[in-house]
Design a protein around this motif. Sequence first.
Motif, PDB file in Angstrom:
ATOM      1  N   LEU A   1       0.836  -1.201   0.000  1.00 47.50           N
ATOM      2  CA  LEU A   1       0.000   0.000   0.000  1.00 47.50           C
ATOM      3  C   LEU A   1       0.870   1.250   0.000  1.00 47.50           C
ATOM      4  O   LEU A   1       0.668   2.175  -0.796  1.00 47.50           O
ATOM      5  CB  LEU A   1      -0.925  -0.009   1.214  1.00 47.50           C
ATOM      6  N   VAL A   2       1.856   1.262   0.889  1.00 48.99           N
ATOM      7  CA  VAL A   2       2.747   2.422   0.992  1.00 48.99           C
ATOM      8  C   VAL A   2       3.597   2.561  -0.270  1.00 48.99           C
ATOM      9  O   VAL A   2       3.800   3.662  -0.786  1.00 48.99           O
ATOM     10  CB  VAL A   2       3.642   2.302   2.245  1.00 48.99           C
ATOM     11  N   GLY A   3       4.079   1.421  -0.785  1.00 44.47           N
ATOM     12  CA  GLY A   3       4.886   1.449  -1.998  1.00 44.47           C
ATOM     13  C   GLY A   3       4.108   1.992  -3.180  1.00 44.47           C
ATOM     14  O   GLY A   3       4.628   2.775  -3.979  1.00 44.47           O
ATOM     15  N   GLN A   4       2.839   1.577  -3.318  1.00 41.44           N
ATOM     16  CA  GLN A   4       2.001   2.088  -4.407  1.00 41.44           C
ATOM     17  C   GLN A   4       1.806   3.595  -4.271  1.00 41.44           C
ATOM     18  O   GLN A   4       1.880   4.340  -5.259  1.00 41.44           O
ATOM     19  CB  GLN A   4       0.643   1.389  -4.395  1.00 41.44           C
ATOM     20  N   ALA A   5       1.575   4.069  -3.033  1.00 42.68           N
ATOM     21  CA  ALA A   5       1.341   5.491  -2.799  1.00 42.68           C
ATOM     22  C   ALA A   5       2.555   6.333  -3.166  1.00 42.68           C
ATOM     23  O   ALA A   5       2.420   7.493  -3.574  1.00 42.68           O
ATOM     24  CB  ALA A   5       0.958   5.722  -1.348  1.00 42.68           C
TER      25      ALA A   5
ATOM     26  N   GLY B   1       2.684   6.528   6.228  1.00 40.60           N
ATOM     27  CA  GLY B   1       3.067   5.226   5.691  1.00 40.60           C
ATOM     28  C   GLY B   1       4.225   4.612   6.448  1.00 40.60           C
ATOM     29  O   GLY B   1       4.227   3.412   6.748  1.00 40.60           O
ATOM     30  N   ASP B   2       5.216   5.436   6.769  1.00 34.54           N
ATOM     31  CA  ASP B   2       6.373   4.938   7.526  1.00 34.54           C
ATOM     32  C   ASP B   2       5.941   4.426   8.899  1.00 34.54           C
ATOM     33  O   ASP B   2       6.433   3.392   9.373  1.00 34.54           O
ATOM     34  CB  ASP B   2       7.413   6.050   7.680  1.00 34.54           C
ATOM     35  N   PHE B   3       5.018   5.150   9.529  1.00 34.67           N
ATOM     36  CA  PHE B   3       4.511   4.732  10.842  1.00 34.67           C
ATOM     37  C   PHE B   3       3.787   3.391  10.749  1.00 34.67           C
ATOM     38  O   PHE B   3       3.994   2.490  11.577  1.00 34.67           O
ATOM     39  CB  PHE B   3       3.568   5.802  11.390  1.00 34.67           C
ATOM     40  N   MET B   4       2.962   3.229   9.717  1.00 31.81           N
ATOM     41  CA  MET B   4       2.222   1.980   9.533  1.00 31.81           C
ATOM     42  C   MET B   4       3.177   0.805   9.329  1.00 31.81           C
ATOM     43  O   MET B   4       2.964  -0.293   9.868  1.00 31.81           O
ATOM     44  CB  MET B   4       1.264   2.103   8.353  1.00 31.81           C
ATOM     45  N   MET B   5       4.239   1.033   8.560  1.00 29.53           N
ATOM     46  CA  MET B   5       5.198  -0.042   8.295  1.00 29.53           C
ATOM     47  C   MET B   5       5.987  -0.426   9.540  1.00 29.53           C
ATOM     48  O   MET B   5       6.358  -1.587   9.719  1.00 29.53           O
ATOM     49  CB  MET B   5       6.133   0.372   7.162  1.00 29.53           C
ATOM     50  N   LYS B   6       6.227   0.535  10.405  1.00 35.31           N
ATOM     51  CA  LYS B   6       6.928   0.222  11.661  1.00 35.31           C
ATOM     52  C   LYS B   6       6.026  -0.566  12.606  1.00 35.31           C
ATOM     53  O   LYS B   6       6.485  -1.442  13.328  1.00 35.31           O
ATOM     54  CB  LYS B   6       7.397   1.512  12.320  1.00 35.31           C
ATOM     55  N   ARG B   7       4.735  -0.220  12.598  1.00 34.95           N
ATOM     56  CA  ARG B   7       3.796  -0.916  13.492  1.00 34.95           C
ATOM     57  C   ARG B   7       3.550  -2.356  13.048  1.00 34.95           C
ATOM     58  O   ARG B   7       3.360  -3.253  13.883  1.00 34.95           O
ATOM     59  CB  ARG B   7       2.458  -0.162  13.540  1.00 34.95           C
TER      60      ARG B   7
END
Length: 421
Positions: free
Chosen positions: A192-196, A301-307
Amino acid sequence: MTTRAYDVVLYGASGFTGSLAAQYLAEHPQQPKVAFAGRNEAKIRGVMDKLTGVSKERLDSIGVIKASAEDMDSIKSMVAQTSVVINMVGPYALYKGFELAQAAAEAGTGYVDLTGESSVYKRIQRELHDVAKRTHAAIVPSSGFDSLPFDLTTYLAVQEVRKASGGKADVDHALCGYLVKGSVSGGTIASLVGQAKVTPITFHDAYELGPIRGSQKAQVVMQRFMPQFNKYGAFTLFTPHNTGITNRSWGLLQQANHPAGYGPHFRYLEGFIVPSVMAAYITSTIMMTVAWLVSYVPFVGDFMMKRVPQGTGAPMEKQLQGFGDVRTLAYSTDKKTVGLATFGVKGDPGYLRTAMFISETALTLALEKQRLSTLGQEGGVLTPATIGGDVLAERLSKYGGVKIVTKDVSNSKDLCKEADA
């Protein structure tokens, strides 16, 4: 095609969903010739050591291939050894999903992946369709929960309309409702983050992934009544990509003047089932907000990936509690004929069952070549529906435990009751 050492090579076998696919392929009753591949041989062998219900003889028959997208020679060597390669290494924009698909297409090797990244899919279909047709390679991205159940039930519901009308009725639209219970893995968040990071997550073009254009307008619908559930559906982040995939199926069949075609006026509509109209508005608003934040506020996005780090997901006991219930209605242009297709699966549809979806898609390509559709045999960038939707549905039922029911419900007064039956 010359004889290949393997029916299927699983690239990314040591990842979270990859290890689930490894288990599925290893214990498959057809005992296909398989190999597990990745950049770290020790991790692959670690996955093999954890396989359950697999005899030593079967385990010894499974190949191990060291390959990495950072070494394209190793990728080319890998795809040359197999009839079909499964690419489980995402996010696909970050880890060269296009390049692996390209290597497969050029080698005449079938290719499947799980991408929900429309930007990656768009490049694959734009640049590799003709290449794959020339080598007769079937390239089938998005063969997991993105977007197999939606695409396949649409195809099957449309075929019910065509059968009930003696092949005379075209379809005006398909209405797909789905109810799922599952978990979110780090890989999904990363995708998701990569697409964004490539392009904002929006719904702006219903034919972004298709070979031709129709009349459907991309539109975010906050609530939509779903008679097959007798409830309302909400917009989700699945909708743009699912619409693109399903309209690609429509376009490929229309372009080929295929007898299973949907008709020139076809549209695809969907919704995630929620308890009420208000819940639909709330869910849709949340989804749109998440898409905006991930697209325009980088630290979100970075926060979501860390969680939820990549390579992680729910424990098996939780995955076993999941389920998926997809119900699609197809309406003829004169509204007189209605087809229904239901797709029910036990287990987390996004991970445990996605591993089965992609494995059976690959095995359909590898083991059912003579039964594929004309499009599937000719090759190209295809979809689960267009490789031979009836054959794939048969395999999903026989080997994957998916309950698929299709019927003509033109005269039904209660579509929810018909779907529950």
